[in-house]
Design a protein around this motif. Structure first.
Motif, PDB file in Angstrom:
ATOM      1  N   ARG A  53       0.827  -1.206   0.000  1.00 23.80           N
ATOM      2  CA  ARG A  53       0.000   0.000   0.000  1.00 23.80           C
ATOM      3  C   ARG A  53       0.862   1.257   0.000  1.00 23.80           C
ATOM      4  N   GLU A  54       1.968   1.230   0.736  1.00 27.53           N
ATOM      5  CA  GLU A  54       2.855   2.394   0.775  1.00 27.53           C
ATOM      6  C   GLU A  54       3.472   2.645  -0.602  1.00 27.53           C
ATOM      7  N   TYR A  55       3.846   1.561  -1.297  1.00 31.07           N
ATOM      8  CA  TYR A  55       4.429   1.747  -2.625  1.00 31.07           C
ATOM      9  C   TYR A  55       3.397   2.294  -3.605  1.00 31.07           C
ATOM     10  N   ARG A  56       2.155   1.859  -3.522  1.00 29.64           N
ATOM     11  CA  ARG A  56       1.138   2.372  -4.428  1.00 29.64           C
ATOM     12  C   ARG A  56       0.882   3.850  -4.176  1.00 29.64           C
ATOM     13  N   ALA A  57       0.964   4.278  -2.912  1.00 27.35           N
ATOM     14  CA  ALA A  57       0.854   5.700  -2.610  1.00 27.35           C
ATOM     15  C   ALA A  57       2.050   6.471  -3.176  1.00 27.35           C
ATOM     16  N   PHE A  58       3.224   5.840  -3.164  1.00 23.37           N
ATOM     17  CA  PHE A  58       4.427   6.426  -3.750  1.00 23.37           C
ATOM     18  C   PHE A  58       4.310   6.483  -5.273  1.00 23.37           C
ATOM     19  N   LEU A  59       3.660   5.481  -5.870  1.00 23.65           N
ATOM     20  CA  LEU A  59       3.633   5.321  -7.318  1.00 23.65           C
ATOM     21  C   LEU A  59       2.665   6.271  -8.017  1.00 23.65           C
ATOM     22  N   VAL A  60       1.519   6.558  -7.415  1.00 29.92           N
ATOM     23  CA  VAL A  60       0.494   7.344  -8.112  1.00 29.92           C
ATOM     24  C   VAL A  60       1.020   8.708  -8.576  1.00 29.92           C
ATOM     25  N   PRO A  61       1.688   9.500  -7.730  1.00 31.61           N
ATOM     26  CA  PRO A  61       2.237  10.765  -8.245  1.00 31.61           C
ATOM     27  C   PRO A  61       3.232  10.560  -9.377  1.00 31.61           C
ATOM     28  N   GLY A  62       4.020   9.469  -9.313  1.00 35.59           N
ATOM     29  CA  GLY A  62       4.955   9.187 -10.395  1.00 35.59           C
ATOM     30  C   GLY A  62       4.243   8.895 -11.697  1.00 35.59           C
ATOM     31  N   LEU A  63       3.157   8.141 -11.629  1.00 37.16           N
ATOM     32  CA  LEU A  63       2.392   7.843 -12.839  1.00 37.16           C
ATOM     33  C   LEU A  63       1.716   9.101 -13.388  1.00 37.16           C
ATOM     34  N   LEU A  64       1.275   9.980 -12.513  1.00 38.99           N
ATOM     35  CA  LEU A  64       0.695  11.245 -12.972  1.00 38.99           C
ATOM     36  C   LEU A  64       1.740  12.057 -13.742  1.00 38.99           C
ATOM     37  N   ALA A  65       2.958  12.122 -13.200  1.00 40.69           N
ATOM     38  CA  ALA A  65       4.017  12.864 -13.886  1.00 40.69           C
ATOM     39  C   ALA A  65       4.404  12.185 -15.194  1.00 40.69           C
ATOM     40  N   ALA A  66       4.470  10.843 -15.191  1.00 42.41           N
ATOM     41  CA  ALA A  66       4.806  10.113 -16.417  1.00 42.41           C
ATOM     42  C   ALA A  66       3.731  10.307 -17.475  1.00 42.41           C
ATOM     43  N   THR A  67       2.469  10.350 -17.054  1.00 44.42           N
ATOM     44  CA  THR A  67       1.380  10.602 -17.991  1.00 44.42           C
ATOM     45  C   THR A  67       1.487  12.003 -18.581  1.00 44.42           C
ATOM     46  N   ALA A  68       1.870  12.966 -17.754  1.00 45.81           N
ATOM     47  CA  ALA A  68       2.067  14.324 -18.263  1.00 45.81           C
ATOM     48  C   ALA A  68       3.202  14.355 -19.281  1.00 45.81           C
ATOM     49  N   ALA A  69       4.272  13.607 -19.003  1.00 47.90           N
ATOM     50  CA  ALA A  69       5.391  13.544 -19.958  1.00 47.90           C
ATOM     51  C   ALA A  69       4.977  12.881 -21.258  1.00 47.90           C
ATOM     52  N   GLY A  70       3.888  12.105 -21.239  1.00 44.20           N
ATOM     53  CA  GLY A  70       3.384  11.479 -22.452  1.00 44.20           C
ATOM     54  C   GLY A  70       2.917  12.477 -23.489  1.00 44.20           C
ATOM     55  N   GLY A  71       2.773  13.746 -23.093  1.00 39.92           N
ATOM     56  CA  GLY A  71       2.452  14.780 -24.070  1.00 39.92           C
ATOM     57  C   GLY A  71       3.498  14.878 -25.162  1.00 39.92           C
ATOM     58  N   LEU A  72       4.726  14.483 -24.844  1.00 40.94           N
ATOM     59  CA  LEU A  72       5.788  14.454 -25.849  1.00 40.94           C
ATOM     60  C   LEU A  72       5.410  13.525 -26.997  1.00 40.94           C
ATOM     61  N   MET A  73       4.907  12.339 -26.670  1.00 40.39           N
ATOM     62  CA  MET A  73       4.568  11.348 -27.682  1.00 40.39           C
ATOM     63  C   MET A  73       3.322  11.753 -28.459  1.00 40.39           C
ATOM     64  N   THR A  74       2.258  12.158 -27.765  1.00 42.42           N
ATOM     65  CA  THR A  74       1.020  12.496 -28.455  1.00 42.42           C
ATOM     66  C   THR A  74       1.178  13.748 -29.320  1.00 42.42           C
ATOM     67  N   GLY A  75       1.881  14.752 -28.793  1.00 43.05           N
ATOM     68  CA  GLY A  75       2.102  15.965 -29.582  1.00 43.05           C
ATOM     69  C   GLY A  75       2.911  15.675 -30.824  1.00 43.05           C
ATOM     70  N   MET A  76       3.932  14.832 -30.685  1.00 42.76           N
ATOM     71  CA  MET A  76       4.786  14.494 -31.813  1.00 42.76           C
ATOM     72  C   MET A  76       4.007  13.740 -32.893  1.00 42.76           C
ATOM     73  N   PHE A  77       3.243  12.749 -32.479  1.00 43.18           N
ATOM     74  CA  PHE A  77       2.549  11.912 -33.453  1.00 43.18           C
ATOM     75  C   PHE A  77       1.454  12.703 -34.182  1.00 43.18           C
ATOM     76  N   GLN A  78       0.686  13.501 -33.453  1.00 44.47           N
ATOM     77  CA  GLN A  78      -0.394  14.255 -34.095  1.00 44.47           C
ATOM     78  C   GLN A  78       0.151  15.295 -35.062  1.00 44.47           C
ATOM     79  N   ALA A  79       1.218  15.995 -34.664  1.00 40.43           N
ATOM     80  CA  ALA A  79       1.799  17.006 -35.556  1.00 40.43           C
ATOM     81  C   ALA A  79       2.402  16.351 -36.787  1.00 40.43           C
TER      82      ALA A  79
END
Length: 259
Positions: A53-79
């Protein structure tokens, strides 16, 4: 209303209709972070020196940041797709503000990301993640997250206009998957070798992840880390604003030139 604002809203609407017409792709994109939360949370959590449970609490903010970084991929592919299919050439033939096209794509992506983050948050709450920060801190965390997504999308749009190829954009986008792995999004960096820890802590994703953990009240700021991680809110702002200041004008310039 200025021409830029009017044209930007029109381009934003066009991108949102594009997402609406491809619901399967949108759903698949939004389910990926949820699947990663369930996989990493229950597999990696048992392998690290953290209770599950502690690791999942640690992981969620990391996944949020990784999802935000995914804008690199979506922006690149759409353009790249719009450039390869001649859509950008048609836009350039219209009396439309040159800055409105890349800006509209980035804003539309921001709207989709804001909506798509809700399922990840709900699943995170279901598996044990909790928000311990105050309302202003949580609002600051959400603002930093969206600002970082916008910055990454600007980088992706420029690269997509630069490659002009869907295949090349897809390959580069797949390669960008390694960026969160070279950060503290999924694992603590304290026990990494010195050179690798330095790379991870100067990764913008690490600053955003640490800021989210701090503002959500999930984990304290680590001591002895590099400046962006030791001062995560300031580091996140600095990284995001620097990326926008560099790559948004470059994207507009590349679109204007059409080369």
């Amino acid at each position: 209303m200025s021409a830029l604002a009017y044209d930007g809203l029109a381009m934003t609407g066009r991108q949102l209709r594009r997402v609406r017409n491809s619901p399967g792709l949108a759903v698949l994109t939004q389910l990926m972070p949820v699947n990663m939360l369930l996989f990493f949370g229950y597999v990696f959590g048992s392998a690290l020196a953290m209770p599950g449970r502690e690791y999942r609490a640690f992981l969620v903010p990391g996944l949020l940041a990784a999802t935000a970084a995914g804008g690199l991929m979506t922006g690149m592919f759409q353009a790249a797709a719009d450039t390869h299919r001649g859509v950008m050439d048609r836009f350039r033939s219209l009396p439309v503000s040159r800055a409105a096209v890349p800006l509209g794509q980035a804003v539309a992506d921001l709207v989709v990301t804001a909506v798509g983050t809700v399922p990840l948050l709900l699943v995170g709450l279901a598996v044990g993640w909790r928000i311990e920060g105050s309302v202003p801190e949580v609002a600051c965390a959400v603002g930093l997250l969206l600002l970082f997504r916008f910055a990454c999308t600007c980088v992706g749009i420029h690269l997509g206009l630069l490659t002009r190829s869907e295949d090349a954009a897809g390959q580069l986008g797949a390669a960008s998957f390694v960026l969160p792995l070279l950060s503290d999004a999924y694992i603590p960096t304290g026990n990494l070798p010195g050179w690798l820890r330095t790379i991870a802590e100067w990764n913008p994703i690490s600053a955003v992840t640490t800021a989210l953990r701090d503002l959500f009240g999930n984990a304290p700021v680590p001591r002895g880390a590099a400046w962006p991680v030791a001062h995560p809110v300031a580091g996140s702002l600095a990284w995001s604003l620097a990326l926008i200041a560099v790559f948004l004008p470059l994207a507009v310039r590349r679109y204007r030139r059409g080369e």
